[in-house]
Write a protein that holds these residues in place. Structure first.
Motif, PDB file in Angstrom:
ATOM      1  N   TYR A  43       0.828  -1.207   0.000  1.00 20.81           N
ATOM      2  CA  TYR A  43       0.000   0.000   0.000  1.00 20.81           C
ATOM      3  C   TYR A  43       0.868   1.264   0.000  1.00 20.81           C
ATOM      4  O   TYR A  43       0.955   1.991   0.996  1.00 20.81           O
ATOM      5  CB  TYR A  43      -0.949   0.005   1.213  1.00 20.81           C
ATOM      6  CG  TYR A  43      -1.967  -1.093   1.168  1.00 20.81           C
ATOM      7  CD1 TYR A  43      -3.202  -0.894   0.557  1.00 20.81           C
ATOM      8  CD2 TYR A  43      -1.681  -2.353   1.698  1.00 20.81           C
ATOM      9  CE1 TYR A  43      -4.149  -1.914   0.493  1.00 20.81           C
ATOM     10  CE2 TYR A  43      -2.615  -3.392   1.633  1.00 20.81           C
ATOM     11  CZ  TYR A  43      -3.843  -3.156   1.030  1.00 20.81           C
ATOM     12  OH  TYR A  43      -4.782  -4.167   0.947  1.00 20.81           O
ATOM     13  N   ASN A  45       2.351   4.856  -0.001  1.00 23.32           N
ATOM     14  CA  ASN A  45       1.751   6.142   0.352  1.00 23.32           C
ATOM     15  C   ASN A  45       1.846   7.099  -0.823  1.00 23.32           C
ATOM     16  O   ASN A  45       2.401   6.762  -1.879  1.00 23.32           O
ATOM     17  CB  ASN A  45       2.397   6.722   1.615  1.00 23.32           C
ATOM     18  CG  ASN A  45       3.882   7.004   1.434  1.00 23.32           C
ATOM     19  OD1 ASN A  45       4.337   7.383   0.362  1.00 23.32           O
ATOM     20  ND2 ASN A  45       4.648   6.810   2.505  1.00 23.32           N
ATOM     21  N   SER A  46       1.325   8.306  -0.637  1.00 26.73           N
ATOM     22  CA  SER A  46       1.220   9.234  -1.766  1.00 26.73           C
ATOM     23  C   SER A  46       2.582   9.601  -2.338  1.00 26.73           C
ATOM     24  O   SER A  46       2.740   9.721  -3.559  1.00 26.73           O
ATOM     25  CB  SER A  46       0.476  10.498  -1.327  1.00 26.73           C
ATOM     26  OG  SER A  46       1.133  11.135  -0.252  1.00 26.73           O
ATOM     27  N   TYR A 282      -8.274   7.540  -9.112  1.00 27.07           N
ATOM     28  CA  TYR A 282      -8.391   8.314  -7.886  1.00 27.07           C
ATOM     29  C   TYR A 282      -9.622   9.221  -7.926  1.00 27.07           C
ATOM     30  O   TYR A 282     -10.363   9.345  -6.944  1.00 27.07           O
ATOM     31  CB  TYR A 282      -7.145   9.174  -7.678  1.00 27.07           C
ATOM     32  CG  TYR A 282      -5.953   8.454  -7.094  1.00 27.07           C
ATOM     33  CD1 TYR A 282      -5.979   7.087  -6.825  1.00 27.07           C
ATOM     34  CD2 TYR A 282      -4.778   9.146  -6.805  1.00 27.07           C
ATOM     35  CE1 TYR A 282      -4.888   6.436  -6.286  1.00 27.07           C
ATOM     36  CE2 TYR A 282      -3.676   8.503  -6.261  1.00 27.07           C
ATOM     37  CZ  TYR A 282      -3.729   7.148  -6.009  1.00 27.07           C
ATOM     38  OH  TYR A 282      -2.642   6.518  -5.468  1.00 27.07           O
ATOM     39  N   ASP A 351     -10.599   9.596   6.441  1.00 31.46           N
ATOM     40  CA  ASP A 351      -9.243   9.105   6.643  1.00 31.46           C
ATOM     41  C   ASP A 351      -8.744   8.308   5.447  1.00 31.46           C
ATOM     42  O   ASP A 351      -7.537   8.240   5.190  1.00 31.46           O
ATOM     43  CB  ASP A 351      -9.172   8.236   7.900  1.00 31.46           C
ATOM     44  CG  ASP A 351      -9.395   9.037   9.168  1.00 31.46           C
ATOM     45  OD1 ASP A 351      -9.055  10.242   9.172  1.00 31.46           O
ATOM     46  OD2 ASP A 351      -9.926   8.472  10.149  1.00 31.46           O
ATOM     47  N   GLN A 352      -9.661   7.675   4.713  1.00 32.97           N
ATOM     48  CA  GLN A 352      -9.300   6.921   3.529  1.00 32.97           C
ATOM     49  C   GLN A 352     -10.544   6.708   2.680  1.00 32.97           C
ATOM     50  O   GLN A 352     -11.674   6.852   3.151  1.00 32.97           O
ATOM     51  CB  GLN A 352      -8.685   5.572   3.895  1.00 32.97           C
ATOM     52  CG  GLN A 352      -9.630   4.664   4.667  1.00 32.97           C
ATOM     53  CD  GLN A 352      -8.986   3.331   5.005  1.00 32.97           C
ATOM     54  OE1 GLN A 352      -7.778   3.190   4.985  1.00 32.97           O
ATOM     55  NE2 GLN A 352      -9.807   2.341   5.301  1.00 32.97           N
ATOM     56  N   ASN A 356      -7.937   3.254   0.414  1.00 32.02           N
ATOM     57  CA  ASN A 356      -6.786   4.011  -0.081  1.00 32.02           C
ATOM     58  C   ASN A 356      -6.568   5.222   0.812  1.00 32.02           C
ATOM     59  O   ASN A 356      -7.323   6.193   0.759  1.00 32.02           O
ATOM     60  CB  ASN A 356      -7.028   4.438  -1.527  1.00 32.02           C
ATOM     61  CG  ASN A 356      -5.784   5.033  -2.171  1.00 32.02           C
ATOM     62  OD1 ASN A 356      -4.834   5.425  -1.486  1.00 32.02           O
ATOM     63  ND2 ASN A 356      -5.794   5.104  -3.491  1.00 32.02           N
ATOM     64  N   SER A 357      -5.526   5.190   1.650  1.00 32.76           N
ATOM     65  CA  SER A 357      -5.269   6.283   2.586  1.00 32.76           C
ATOM     66  C   SER A 357      -4.680   7.512   1.915  1.00 32.76           C
ATOM     67  O   SER A 357      -4.531   8.556   2.560  1.00 32.76           O
ATOM     68  CB  SER A 357      -4.318   5.804   3.693  1.00 32.76           C
ATOM     69  OG  SER A 357      -3.085   5.373   3.135  1.00 32.76           O
ATOM     70  N   ASN A 358      -4.347   7.426   0.614  1.00 29.71           N
ATOM     71  CA  ASN A 358      -3.861   8.602  -0.117  1.00 29.71           C
ATOM     72  C   ASN A 358      -4.983   9.588  -0.413  1.00 29.71           C
ATOM     73  O   ASN A 358      -4.718  10.752  -0.724  1.00 29.71           O
ATOM     74  CB  ASN A 358      -3.206   8.185  -1.436  1.00 29.71           C
ATOM     75  CG  ASN A 358      -1.933   7.388  -1.225  1.00 29.71           C
ATOM     76  OD1 ASN A 358      -1.290   7.508  -0.188  1.00 29.71           O
ATOM     77  ND2 ASN A 358      -1.583   6.564  -2.204  1.00 29.71           N
ATOM     78  N   ARG A 360      -8.357  11.643   0.801  1.00 33.67           N
ATOM     79  CA  ARG A 360      -8.882  12.134   2.072  1.00 33.67           C
ATOM     80  C   ARG A 360     -10.201  12.890   1.925  1.00 33.67           C
ATOM     81  O   ARG A 360     -10.578  13.630   2.830  1.00 33.67           O
ATOM     82  CB  ARG A 360      -7.842  13.058   2.728  1.00 33.67           C
ATOM     83  CG  ARG A 360      -6.494  12.395   2.971  1.00 33.67           C
ATOM     84  CD  ARG A 360      -6.577  11.292   4.005  1.00 33.67           C
ATOM     85  NE  ARG A 360      -5.299  10.595   4.185  1.00 33.67           N
ATOM     86  CZ  ARG A 360      -4.310  11.030   4.964  1.00 33.67           C
ATOM     87  NH1 ARG A 360      -4.451  12.162   5.641  1.00 33.67           N
ATOM     88  NH2 ARG A 360      -3.188  10.333   5.070  1.00 33.67           N
ATOM     89  N   THR A 430      -3.799  14.047  -1.325  1.00 34.48           N
ATOM     90  CA  THR A 430      -3.768  13.738   0.104  1.00 34.48           C
ATOM     91  C   THR A 430      -3.817  14.997   0.966  1.00 34.48           C
ATOM     92  O   THR A 430      -4.573  15.075   1.935  1.00 34.48           O
ATOM     93  CB  THR A 430      -2.491  12.943   0.452  1.00 34.48           C
ATOM     94  OG1 THR A 430      -2.488  11.725  -0.292  1.00 34.48           O
ATOM     95  CG2 THR A 430      -2.445  12.620   1.939  1.00 34.48           C
TER      96      THR A 430
END
Length: 511
Positions: A43, A45-46, A282, A351-352, A356-358, A360, A430
């Motif tokens: 996973y 990150n950005s 995205y 938060d995701q 996908n936490s990238n 927001r 993000t």
């Protein structure tokens, strides 16, 4: 060895070089939300994802800078064969990637190949083509890129749904080497560029190649003889330009053209096309879509891109370059600001999104559908205007003896901004979420003023008329109707043995 002489067959195979760029674009964008990819690479990150995506553009920047050297030293055909081998090596590394570092290394190597192809395929085909169809070659190259994007995306879509685990992306990333292998083999049956042969004083081969391409093998054909004379004149100009380097592009008589050629490539990137091409998944995830629905919606976007550019190419010369550039920038500016307003008003901080936490921010319901619709409209406008025109305008503004270096520098400008934006977008989504669209809207606003006040019209004008427009005091916004009625004198003076010939226009009447 047998050589292919039908220009349409040559173009059909040659544009595979442009399709390689499209393959590599969607070979990443299609996997951004795929569990097989996310799980295997932990996973990313950005910042990591931005680096993975941008690595291809970084390699392409280097490849574009090196392409001219390769093509001039070993020939257009050999340069493209080298690019095919490099691309296949990159595909092997990407396909076998065990970690993010190996994936980035493979994409950089792929990028080197794409940089060579993006700057040399059009040059090669244009030098093989009859004069009457040369103007469309650059646009066809852009269309080939779009076909590559769609084909690879569909392949990735299929493997995601039918193959479990990392084998899904490995199959897709490995298959993209097949077109490069086909092009490598086909190039053995391609003729070398007559202009490159002329630079080596191989005039008998030049004559034979032109006869096969344009005269059904008849060396006495009038069209062939006319083409031969054109090549002789072009070689004379090229010989005069041997001392021309990148620094000469910023001289007092050429800097305006260099600024136009490089800036149009910069603005093509800053318009926001990367949002629609690299990170379309995205956008749809933030708009409330997930899984197969997001992938299907992305396919629709790529089809829109392909269709709009395909519809524009046959009629593109009926419109002014300034009209399409200004109109496209204005409409895209409105679309960016509108998208930002919808996301700011109806978006909910989270938060995701879909794991996908990238991402927001989430926009669901009718506002989410509005964001998707705006993305579709943007892609259509981009396909009609900036996607093809950015490359065409850059190829028209340079005088002949500066064109090779000028277009090469313009392509390098495109790739360095492509690299920057590919890396910027994941952290932007993000950290500033909807404000990302404000940034691109601001770029569109700035380019409208820059284009209006500095870009002369080049559509349906001879190279001599374009030269005059850049050297005259005619305001760019009045240049569409300006024509050179008298060209009293064009004197060439040799200053030193190895210096290029200066071009001087003594008297010009503009009506």
């Amino acid at each position: 060895m047998y050589q292919i002489s039908n220009i349409y067959v040559l173009a059909a195979f040659g544009t595979i070089g442009g399709a390689l760029f499209g393959f590599d674009v969607s070979s990443m964008s299609a996997w951004l939300a795929a569990p097989q990819y996310l799980e295997y690479f932990n996973y990313p990150n950005s910042n990591v994802q931005g680096g993975i995506t941008a690595s291809m553009s970084g390699g392409s920047f280097l490849g574009a800078l090196a392409a001219g050297f390769l093509a001039d030293k070993w020939g257009r055909k050999v340069a493209l064969q080298i690019a095919c081998v490099i691309f296949m090596v990159g595909c092997v590394i990407v396909c076998a990637s065990q970690n993010v570092g190996m994936l980035i290394a493979g994409r950089i190597i792929n990028g080197l190949s794409i940089g060579i192809c993006s700057s040399q395929v059009c040059v090669y085909l244009a030098e093989l083509s009859p004069a009457k169809i040369r103007g469309r070659v650059v646009g066809i190259q852009q269309w080939a890129i779009e076909w590559g994007i769609l084909i690879m995306y569909l392949l990735c879509y299929g493997t995601q749904r039918t193959v479990e685990g990392p084998a899904a992306f490995r199959i897709a990333w490995g298959v993209q080497a097949i077109p490069a292998f086909i092009l490598l083999g086909a190039l053995f049956f391609f003729p070398e560029s007559p202009r490159w042969l002329a630079g080596r004083e191989r005039w008998e081969e030049v004559h034979t190649t032109l006869a096969n391409l344009h005269g059904n093998g008849d060396p006495s054909d009038t069209i062939v003889l006319a083409e031969l004379e054109e090549v002789r004149k072009a070689q004379a100009v090229a010989a005069q330009a041997q001392g021309v380097g990148f620094m000469q592009l910023f001289g007092p008589k050429i800097w305006k053209r260099t600024l136009a050629g490089t800036s149009v490539q910069m603005w093509q990137q800053l318009l926001g096309g990367n949002v629609a091409m690299y990170y379309v998944v995205y956008i749809f995830q933030m708009s409330g879509m997930s899984g197969n629905t997001s992938l299907t919606s992305s396919i629709i976007q790529y089809v829109i891109f392909l269709v709009t550019t395909g519809c524009m190419l046959p009629v593109i010369d009926r419109f002014g370059r300034r009209q399409l550039l200004l109109g496209g920038a204005f409409v895209c500016m409105i679309l960016h600001y509108t998208t930002a307003a919808v996301m700011a008003t109806y978006g909910v901080p989270v938060d995701q999104v879909d794991g996908n936490s990238n991402l927001r921010i989430l926009i669901t319901g009718a506002p989410g559908k509005a964001v998707i619709s705006l993305s579709y409209i943007f892609t259509g406008i981009y396909g009609l205007t900036w996607a093809p025109i950015g490359w065409i305008y850059a190829s028209e503004v340079f005088p002949l003896k500066y064109r090779a270096k000028g277009v090469g520098l313009s392509a390098a400008t495109n790739w360095i901004f492509n690299f920057a934006l590919a890396y910027f977008l994941p952290p932007a989504f993000t950290n500033i979420t909807w404000k990302t669209y404000i940034v691109f809207g601001t770029f569109c606003t700035a380019m409208i003023f820059h284009i209006f006040f500095t870009y002369p019209e080049t559509a349906r004008k001879s190279l001599e008329e374009i030269d005059i427009l850049f050297d005259s005091n005619i305001p760019p916004w009045k240049s569409a109707k300006a024509q050179a009625s008298v060209l009293d004198e064009r004197a060439f003076q040799v200053e030193h043995k190895n210096e290029s010939i200066d071009e001087k226009i003594e008297t010009v009447d503009i009506v």
